[in-house]
Design an enzyme around this catalytic site. Structure first.
Site, PDB file in Angstrom:
ATOM      1  N   TYR A  72     -62.530 -14.011 -14.726  1.00 15.16           N
ATOM      2  CA  TYR A  72     -62.907 -12.592 -14.713  1.00 15.16           C
ATOM      3  C   TYR A  72     -61.686 -11.706 -14.957  1.00 15.16           C
ATOM      4  CZ  TYR A  72     -66.507 -15.061 -12.088  1.00 15.16           C
ATOM      5  OH  TYR A  72     -67.447 -15.970 -11.684  1.00 15.16           O
ATOM      6  N   TYR A 112     -75.979 -14.622  -6.272  1.00 21.88           N
ATOM      7  CA  TYR A 112     -75.057 -15.181  -7.263  1.00 21.88           C
ATOM      8  C   TYR A 112     -75.379 -16.660  -7.426  1.00 21.88           C
ATOM      9  CZ  TYR A 112     -71.040 -16.909  -9.736  1.00 21.88           C
ATOM     10  OH  TYR A 112     -70.261 -17.537 -10.680  1.00 21.88           O
ATOM     11  N   ASP A 140     -80.190 -22.699  -3.232  1.00 25.93           N
ATOM     12  CA  ASP A 140     -78.839 -22.882  -3.779  1.00 25.93           C
ATOM     13  C   ASP A 140     -77.850 -22.933  -2.609  1.00 25.93           C
ATOM     14  OD1 ASP A 140     -76.301 -22.604  -4.840  1.00 25.93           O
ATOM     15  OD2 ASP A 140     -76.819 -21.001  -6.247  1.00 25.93           O
ATOM     16  N   LYS A 196     -69.376 -27.025  -4.908  1.00 25.07           N
ATOM     17  CA  LYS A 196     -68.202 -26.529  -4.176  1.00 25.07           C
ATOM     18  C   LYS A 196     -67.597 -27.562  -3.215  1.00 25.07           C
ATOM     19  CE  LYS A 196     -68.158 -21.692  -5.095  1.00 25.07           C
ATOM     20  NZ  LYS A 196     -69.328 -20.942  -5.575  1.00 25.07           N
TER      21      LYS A 196
HETATM   22  C1  LIG Z   1     -69.975 -20.799  -6.898  1.00 27.74           C
HETATM   23  C2  LIG Z   1     -71.461 -20.756  -6.897  1.00 27.74           C
HETATM   24  C3  LIG Z   1     -72.200 -21.207  -8.007  1.00 27.74           C
HETATM   25  C4  LIG Z   1     -71.546 -21.668  -9.284  1.00 27.74           C
HETATM   26  O1  LIG Z   1     -70.777 -22.807  -9.101  1.00 27.74           O
HETATM   27  P1  LIG Z   1     -69.608 -23.162 -10.181  1.00 27.74           P
HETATM   28  O2  LIG Z   1     -69.134 -24.507  -9.719  1.00 27.74           O
HETATM   29  O3  LIG Z   1     -68.601 -22.085 -10.036  1.00 27.74           O
HETATM   30  O4  LIG Z   1     -70.251 -23.194 -11.507  1.00 27.74           O
HETATM   31  C5  LIG Z   1     -73.581 -21.172  -7.921  1.00 27.74           C
HETATM   32  N1  LIG Z   1     -74.198 -20.742  -6.812  1.00 27.74           N
HETATM   33  C6  LIG Z   1     -73.534 -20.309  -5.720  1.00 27.74           C
HETATM   34  C7  LIG Z   1     -74.280 -19.865  -4.509  1.00 27.74           C
HETATM   35  C8  LIG Z   1     -72.139 -20.291  -5.730  1.00 27.74           C
HETATM   36  O5  LIG Z   1     -71.471 -19.835  -4.670  1.00 27.74           O
END
Ligand SMILES: *Cc1c(COP(=O)(O)O)cnc(C)c1O
Length: 422
Positions: free
Chosen positions: A16, A144, A245, A274
């Protein structure tokens, strides 16, 4: 600045960021425990756990050993037509700790890609049922889910990147995010916008996608478990799949292994990433129920149409196995509870500042929301002078430290945050 840093600044993009007017970046030479060591010799406590990932800290003997062991066998092989023990072991470990009903695992190479795969699963599920009109997603504002196109389409339409790419993004449905942060504050109005959208559009909705309880990069917001319970009920009533997610929240961050457990809600499809590899390597996974899996195959043709080159990378799977073992063998619940208590205690005084809009803590996540946007470069300079690494964004100054942080180290992080606010 050294020669290589000048080259880097001229040629290498950062997240970014502008290539032409680069913001300051700090060169890291090594990392150990919860600290980053800069090239110039300074050491800072990493209050970001490298964007939620490094839950065990850095240079962890058990994780190093897992990578080295696997490296001696093979770094990578394709997953098309081949398989290996690290993938099987990781799937077994994930399903053992995952919410009830999770039966199948698809390995992806990043969180965003796992969100793409989860969306494909939902769309293919309904296509195979002969209901290909169910193609849209329903989510809530301030979410997000990643930076790839499918994922961007369900990120917050205001703070996300919709204005840049609107012509390329699928038109999904956005309900208001709930205001209540706890069940005690819950009021049924909080689900009204969501209920209205699912009632009106369920015939065209394939799935709901949500971050459970904590919305991360879309605004570091916390919402009540009751919201997720009501979402689950509405999804069941209106024949809509629920994608949870857990990429940011998974592996203990909010105090339970997965945040959805605090609602007692089980997803149909779940994304993890993550902290999956303890921050060592990029890896994510999509888990789903037997019903979703069987549904995708219902029309007899059904193959899930995705297959990354580095799918189920053995090094990443091996270190993920070691990370989960290490987590389960550690007193992670007590650690996260202690971090939560200390953050709540030590950030509370910031509420009194008129520059602060809100202070919120959930598990090992502490957030100070300012009234005005934070000057990132200036604030980072001050924080580093106090020996702390954080990356504020927008109006948010926040921390989600490694679980192994000591109270002394965490105290330095919170003291630096309070000092910056003052
Ligand atoms: C970081 C994140 C993503 C994307 O993961 P990347 O490994 O950066 O592509 C998707 N959803 C959530 C909730 C996140 O925190």
């Amino acid at each position: 600045m050294q020669e290589w840093q000048r080259f880097e600044q001229a040629h290498v993009w950062h997240p970014y960021a502008s290539m032409c007017h680069p913001a300051p970046v700090y060169a890291v030479a090594g990392a150990e425990g919860v600290s980053l060591q800069f090239e110039d010799g300074r050491r800072v406590i990493d209050g970001m756990a490298s964007w939620w990932c490094a839950i065990h800290g850095y240079n962890v003997p058990e994780l190093n050993a897992a990578v080295e062991r696997q490296l001696g066998r093979m770094a990578h092989v394709m997953f098309g037509g081949l398989t290996h023990r690290p993938a099987a072991e990781l799937a077994e470990k994930l399903l053992a700790i995952a919410p009830a009903g999770m039966q199948h695992v698809f390995f992806a190479d990043s969180g965003s890609v796992s969100v793409e795969v989860a969306i494909k699963m939902a769309l293919q599920f309904w296509q195979a049922q002969g209901r290909s009109e169910k193609q849209r997603l329903l989510t809530i504002r301030h979410g997000y889910h990643g930076d790839t196109f499918g994922a961007m389409g369900v990120c917050d339409p205001v703070s996300g990147m919709h204005h840049l790419f609107s012509g390329m993004l699928s038109q999904h449905l956005f309900a208001d995010a709930p205001a209540a942060a706890t069940d005690a504050e819950w009021c049924d109005d909080d689900i009204a916008s969501f209920r209205q959208l699912i009632e009106t559009h369920h015939h065209e909705i394939a799935a709901v996608i949500l971050e459970p309880l904590v919305q991360g990069a879309g605004g570091m917001r916390v919402y009540a478990p009751e919201f997720l319970r009501q979402v689950r009920r509405l999804c069941d009533r209106f024949d809509v799949l629920l994608i949870i997610d857990e990429i940011a929240t998974g592996f203990g961050r909010t105090g339970t292994m997965f945040a959805c457990e605090q609602s007692g809600v089980d997803p149909d499809i779940m994304c993890v990433g993550k902290a999956l590899t303890g921050g060592y390597m990029t890896l994510a996974a999509v888990l789903c129920t037997a019903r979703v899996c069987e549904g995708i195959h219902a029309d007899g043709r059904g193959v899930l149409m995705h297959g990354p080159t580095f799918m189920a990378n053995p090094l990443a799977c091996a270190v993920a196995c070691a990370s989960i073992e290490l987590l389960l063998a550690s007193p992670w619940q007590q650690r996260v509870a202690a971090i939560e208590a200390q953050l709540a205690d030590e950030l509370a005084c910031c509420r009194e500042s008129e520059r602060v809009a809100d202070v919120r803590v959930k598990g090992a996540i502490g957030v100070i929301e300012m009234v005005e946007p934070v000057d990132v470069a200036a604030v980072q300079r001050q924080l580093i002078a106090m020996g702390v690494w954080l990356r504020p964004f927008g109006r948010l100054l926040y921390t989600m430290p490694p679980f192994v942080v000591t109270s002394g180290e965490l105290g330095r992080v919170t003291a630096a945050m309070c000092s910056v606010v003052r």
